[in-house]
Scaffold this active site. Structure first.
Site, PDB file in Angstrom:
ATOM      1  N   GLU A   1      -0.948  -2.097 -11.497  1.00 23.72           N
ATOM      2  CA  GLU A   1      -1.722  -3.343 -11.479  1.00 23.72           C
ATOM      3  C   GLU A   1      -2.558  -3.525 -12.737  1.00 23.72           C
ATOM      4  O   GLU A   1      -2.673  -4.632 -13.270  1.00 23.72           O
ATOM      5  CB  GLU A   1      -2.613  -3.397 -10.234  1.00 23.72           C
ATOM      6  CG  GLU A   1      -1.869  -3.637  -8.927  1.00 23.72           C
ATOM      7  CD  GLU A   1      -1.235  -2.391  -8.351  1.00 23.72           C
ATOM      8  OE1 GLU A   1      -0.513  -2.508  -7.330  1.00 23.72           O
ATOM      9  OE2 GLU A   1      -1.460  -1.297  -8.915  1.00 23.72           O
TER      10      GLU A   1
ATOM     11  N   HIS B   1      -6.103  -1.382   3.068  1.00 24.88           N
ATOM     12  CA  HIS B   1      -5.275  -2.570   2.902  1.00 24.88           C
ATOM     13  C   HIS B   1      -5.902  -3.791   3.578  1.00 24.88           C
ATOM     14  O   HIS B   1      -5.227  -4.792   3.792  1.00 24.88           O
ATOM     15  CB  HIS B   1      -3.881  -2.342   3.487  1.00 24.88           C
ATOM     16  CG  HIS B   1      -3.096  -1.285   2.806  1.00 24.88           C
ATOM     17  ND1 HIS B   1      -3.375   0.046   2.956  1.00 24.88           N
ATOM     18  CD2 HIS B   1      -2.036  -1.349   1.959  1.00 24.88           C
ATOM     19  CE1 HIS B   1      -2.514   0.769   2.239  1.00 24.88           C
ATOM     20  NE2 HIS B   1      -1.698  -0.064   1.623  1.00 24.88           N
TER      21      HIS B   1
END
Length: 327
Positions: free
Chosen positions: A63, A132
């Site tokens: 990322e 998450h």
């Protein structure tokens, strides 16, 4: 001739990306599994075959790397759409987002704009636990230079994403994994929705409910139950978290004199806290009672389905808070 079509939220997002790529050759999408795998949530399904690998760019699990690459591309005239498989993974790219995307226009003396959209699922899904499930809007909301958008339905998702892609500033576009399958009729013709303007989803006169993203659906259910008991709630869907449309909220509170803010994120230093403070600053004389917040409880997201339900805002929690406020 314009008409209507029934689409899922993921399809509405796909239409927005596809239409903007058709309209503007500088628009491209980049992220993990968005091409050959059609996207983790199938938002980019079929787009690699249509647009090719130069405009639908699959990346490694990095990322920080692909966020930085996209920011550089935006600085040199392109309009990247960066997909994070989860906005929790954006924390790995935080240095690029915080130090470069949000500050480059200021640090370069207005020489470099960063027209970039970071999009993907934010907040809770179903039993994906704490790494998450975090809501990121309160964290990134502390950064000047960043626009934060959080649609609650397919119609808003398409119009707001198209407007975000055309904006010359970095935009965080927060979706909900649990809403990707939600269906709604939207226009067949392209359309835009303005950033920074809230929507009065339900008109009422007895109490104002303010919310955004998936929590709006819960608030709609609560408003329907309240209506059966003779209580007319006015529901405001923020659409854009930052900039905050406090004017629409204030107009509603001048009518109802009471306000509840519902947020999926944690209660401490959350978006609801900021909204409550701004209401106090702008609407104090119009309030008949303190602003009430219904938020995620102050704990990491549990894996257990029962504990997960206990942690998040629910319709019964919203109704209980409203009845307590009205009494």
């Amino acid at each position: 001739m314009s008409g209507k079509q029934l689409v899922e939220l993921r399809e509405a997002l796909r239409q927005a990306i596809d239409e903007e790529m058709e309209r503007d050759p500088t628009v491209f999408a980049i992220g993990e599994e968005i091409g050959a795998y059609n996207g983790a949530y199938k938002v980019t399904k079929g787009m690699l075959e249509k647009w090719g690998s130069k405009r639908i760019v699959d990346t490694p699990i990095c990322e920080l790397g692909f966020a930085g690459l996209a920011i550089g591309a935006a600085m040199t005239g392109l309009r990247p759409i960066v997909e994070f498989m989860s906005f929790n993974f954006s924390f790995v790219a935080a240095d690029q987002i915080i130090s470069n995307a949000t500050k480059m226009y200021y640090m370069s003396g207005n020489r470099f704009s960063v027209p970039i959209v970071f999009r993907g699922p934010n907040g809770a899904a179903a039993q994906v636990s704490s790494q998450h499930s975090h809501c990121v809007e309160a964290i990134y909301g502390n950064l000047p230079g960043l626009i934060i958008v959080a649609p609650s339905n397919p119609y808003d998702a398409k119009g707001l994403l198209k407007a975000s892609i055309r904006n010359n500033n970095p935009v965080l576009f927060l979706e909900s994994e649990l809403s990707y399958g939600d269906k709604m009729e939207i226009p067949t013709e392209p359309y835009l929705l303005p950033l920074g303007r809230a929507h009065v989803a339900i008109e009422g006169a007895d109490i104002t409910i303010v919310s955004h993203s998936r929590m709006v659906t819960l608030c709609q259910c609560a408003a329907q139950e309240l209506a059966q008991r003779g209580i007319r709630a006015e529901l405001i869907d923020l659409r854009t978290v930052k900039p905050l449309d406090i004017a629409t909220i204030a107009t509603s509170i001048k009518k109802t004199h009471k306000c509840v803010v519902v947020e999926e994120g944690h209660i401490f230093t959350g978006i609801a806290a900021e909204i409550g403070m701004q209401i106090m600053e702008h609407c104090f004389d119009d309030l008949d009672a303190p602003v009430v917040r219904i938020c995620q409880r102050e704990t990491p997201m549990p894996y257990s389905k029962a504990l997960e339900a206990e942690t998040l805002p629910t319709v019964p929690r919203i109704l209980a808070a409203i009845h307590q406020l009205l009494s």
